[in-house]
Design an enzyme around this catalytic site. Structure first.
Site, short mmCIF file in Angstrom:
data_model
loop_
_atom_site.label_atom_id
_atom_site.label_comp_id
_atom_site.label_asym_id
_atom_site.label_seq_id
_atom_site.Cartn_x
_atom_site.Cartn_y
_atom_site.Cartn_z
N CYS A 149 0.74 -1.30 0.03
CA CYS A 149 -0.03 -0.03 0.07
C CYS A 149 0.99 1.27 0.00
O CYS A 149 0.10 2.50 -0.22
CB CYS A 149 -0.92 -0.08 1.22
N CYS A 235 -12.88 -41.15 1.89
CA CYS A 235 -13.85 -42.14 1.69
C CYS A 235 -15.05 -41.25 1.02
O CYS A 235 -15.47 -40.05 1.11
CB CYS A 235 -14.58 -42.62 2.80
N CYS A 267 -11.51 -46.08 -8.19
CA CYS A 267 -12.38 -45.17 -8.98
C CYS A 267 -13.15 -44.55 -8.12
O CYS A 267 -14.05 -43.47 -8.61
CB CYS A 267 -13.16 -46.00 -10.11
N CYS A 317 -55.00 -47.12 -36.75
CA CYS A 317 -54.82 -47.50 -37.89
C CYS A 317 -53.79 -46.82 -38.29
O CYS A 317 -52.97 -46.22 -37.82
CB CYS A 317 -56.15 -46.87 -38.80
N CYS A 326 -48.20 -28.26 -37.56
CA CYS A 326 -47.85 -29.04 -38.94
C CYS A 326 -49.21 -29.56 -39.44
O CYS A 326 -49.49 -29.66 -40.48
CB CYS A 326 -46.93 -30.16 -38.64
#
Length: 598
Positions: A149, A235, A267, A317, A326
């Site tokens: 400073c 762990c 892992c 069907c 659409c």
């Protein structure tokens, strides 16, 4: 295969030659419950299902582990203090300098000693420990200028590291606070002067910062011992504060923490022996990936010919109308406009155009892709459902085990007038179930990634898996359902000893099944190749033997054929080749696994 009732009758029968019937209550603890010496002898070959699972819930069952050590925070701090004291004594340096050296060399005392005695000057320069401190610089000045400073402060309000660069207390505090907020880097803090590399010692940092920052710094110091050491990991259990020190190459990676978490040290996923970590990573990624969603869409839907949005047809069907905006109407089979369809093209439930185009091979590629996606999805679903089912079964078995230990074991002791010490076989059965469910779950991930072109290995794997799963289901049913008869009875029942024999026998047989399965998978199903070679060798030996017999007449009598099922012990029992159960000599099939005597 015989029914469950037949199997139970065989197990609980009163045959004089029954092996398990000869084991009395006094022999049970000594023969079926392994002693410490037995455990030490079998440590390398035994998979230890119930031992690891017992650690999960009953520390009293724990067998000493040689390949890992569970460390509490208190033990970690004790190790740190011991390491600092050792380095301080051997190198004849201060405690703060010893701590700085150890943090730099990742808490390896041997590494510190080797590097220090090889080249002390270089180590001091790299770590920031000046051999000739300059702490007396500026002591004659009543006021000093802060290098950060640039304000003048009295000597009492200024501090310097070992290098002699003075800064005001406020700037030191801000500098240290920022470093601590940034994380573990505060443990290797250097002088704020850009041209200086002197280390800022631990005692100086702690004297400058607030109580909150002091607690953080101390926590980072603790973490550094674990996170900088390649042999130690935390762990991963939620809220667990234990660390595990592991000796790589000393055995399987399965670890049971004191918090109850069973995980793979390599892992940090849940324990998954006998499946390797790479397979587990691929399986977990596949379960989370969007690729399976795309496979489902491809296998079960078709794109709108106009807007290309996927549409699923689950009933009705062939006349399909796409959703707004659409609203395109088309034929589900050929994807053509419905305005070109009608009675002349086969009506609402058929399409002549599609049938004609299909004969010409127009839809071959799209149908092939859809069929491949469908087969892939069905195969994945087959393995995933069984993987998930065994996980839920394991969770339920774990809950039942806790209930048994907390309440039902005392109830069973009262109802059957048996001491709790004589009922350990029930707890061991449940521990076996819990562990076997975990192993069985991961065998489905193994099976999914087993190459489809290796038919022999796949058949061998499915045989071992099927035998192990069948044995587990028999054990689970006995522990879950048959036990209820003795829990709900009002008075001791004479058949309880038969139940004890049956449950202990099923536990032992199931353990054997899973040991065989685990051993085979960890060896990469190498027994398949060995079996083929042995088969070829045996075939050649048989031919040679036949040729020798043809030339020399009858073979010599006196040589016995090898094989445990043909060997009878002194007590008149033969041992099953598949599950090693001791059967009466009069039987022609194993009472436990129903295999015929060869």
């Amino acid at each position: 295969m015989d029914s469950e009732d037949d199997m139970q009758d065989a197990l609980c029968g009163t045959s004089d030659g029954d092996y398990y019937e000869k084991i009395g209550e006094e022999d049970y603890d000594s023969d079926l419950m392994p002693t410490d010496d037995d455990m030490d002898e079998d440590d390398e070959s035994d998979y230890g299902f119930d031992d690891n699972a017992a650690d999960d819930l009953q520390p009293g069952f724990r067998r000493p582990q040689s390949n890992y050590t569970i460390l509490s925070e208190k033990e970690i701090r004790q190790r740190q203090e011991e390491a600092v004291t050792t380095v301080e004594t051997v190198l004849s340096i201060s405690k703060a300098e010893a701590g700085t050296l150890l943090r730099h060399f990742k808490w390896s005392v041997s590494k510190v000693n080797d590097e220090w005695f090889a080249d002390e000057e270089r180590v001091r320069m790299v770590v920031g420990l000046l051999e000739n401190p300059a702490a007396n610089v500026g002591l004659d000045n009543k006021e000093l200028t802060c290098g950060i400073c640039f304000e003048l402060y009295s000597r009492e309000k200024m501090k310097a590291a070992i290098c002699g660069h003075f800064f005001c207390d406020l700037c030191w505090t801000g500098y240290s606070h920022t470093a601590i907020s940034d994380g573990l880097g505060c443990l290797t803090l250097r002088c704020p002067d850009p041209s200086c590399g002197a280390a800022v010692r631990e005692d100086m940092v702690l004297s400058l910062v607030s109580e909150e920052d002091r607690a953080k710094y101390t926590r980072y110091l603790l973490r550094s011992y674990v996170e900088d050491n390649r042999k130690t990991k935390w762990c991963p259990g939620p809220g667990c504060e234990y660390a595990v020190e592991f000796v790589p190459g000393s055995g399987p990676y399965d670890v049971v923490c004191k918090c109850g978490n069973n995980f793979c040290w390599n892992c940090l996923e849940e324990a998954h022996r006998p499946v390797d970590c790479d397979t587990v990573a691929k399986w977990i990624l596949k379960n989370c990936a969007e690729s399976e969603n795309m496979n489902w869409i491809l296998a079960n839907s078709k794109p709108c010919p106009k807007c290309k949005r996927p549409i699923e047809k689950n009933q009705g069907c062939m006349h399909i109308t796409c959703t707004p905006p659409c609203k395109f109407e088309f034929c589900w089979l050929c994807l053509g406009a419905w305005t070109e369809h009608g009675e002349r093209t086969g009506g609402f439930y058929a399409c002549n155009r599609y049938e004609a185009a299909k004969q010409e091979g127009v839809y071959d590629e799209s149908e092939r892709r859809r069929e491949m996606a469908k087969n892939s999805l069905e195969r994945y679903t087959h393995y995933y459902e069984r993987w998930a089912t065994n996980e839920s079964s394991r969770a339920k078995a774990l809950s039942d085990l806790q209930q048994m230990q907390a309440i039902q074991i005392e109830k069973l002791s009262d109802r059957q007038c048996q001491p709790v010490s004589q009922l350990k076989f029930v707890t061991e059965a449940w521990l076996q179930i819990v562990e076997c469910r975990r192993v069985l779950k991961w065998t489905y991930a193994y099976g999914y990634y087993l190459p489809e072109n290796e038919d022999a290995k796949r058949q061998f794997f499915e045989y071992l898996q099927g035998e192990a799963e069948a044995g587990l289901e028999r054990l689970h049913q006995c522990a879950e359902k048959d036990l209820q008869v003795y829990l709900e009875g009002d008075s001791p029942q004479s058949s309880f000893n038969d139940f004890r024999t049956k449950l202990a026998g099923l536990t032992s047989v199931t353990r054997t099944y899973f040991e065989n399965l685990v051993r085979a998978l960890e060896n990469g199903l190498a027994d398949v190749g060995n079996a083929k070679a042995q088969s070829v060798k045996s075939s050649g030996s048989s031919k040679a033997s036949a040729s020798s017999k043809g030339r020399g007449g009858r073979q010599k009598i006196g040589s016995s054929r090898s094989g445990s099922s043909r060997t009878v012990d002194d007590n008149g029992h033969w041992y099953c080749d598949s599950c090693t159960y001791a059967n009466a000599i009069s039987t022609t099939a194993c009472a436990m696994c129903h295999r015929s005597r060869i």
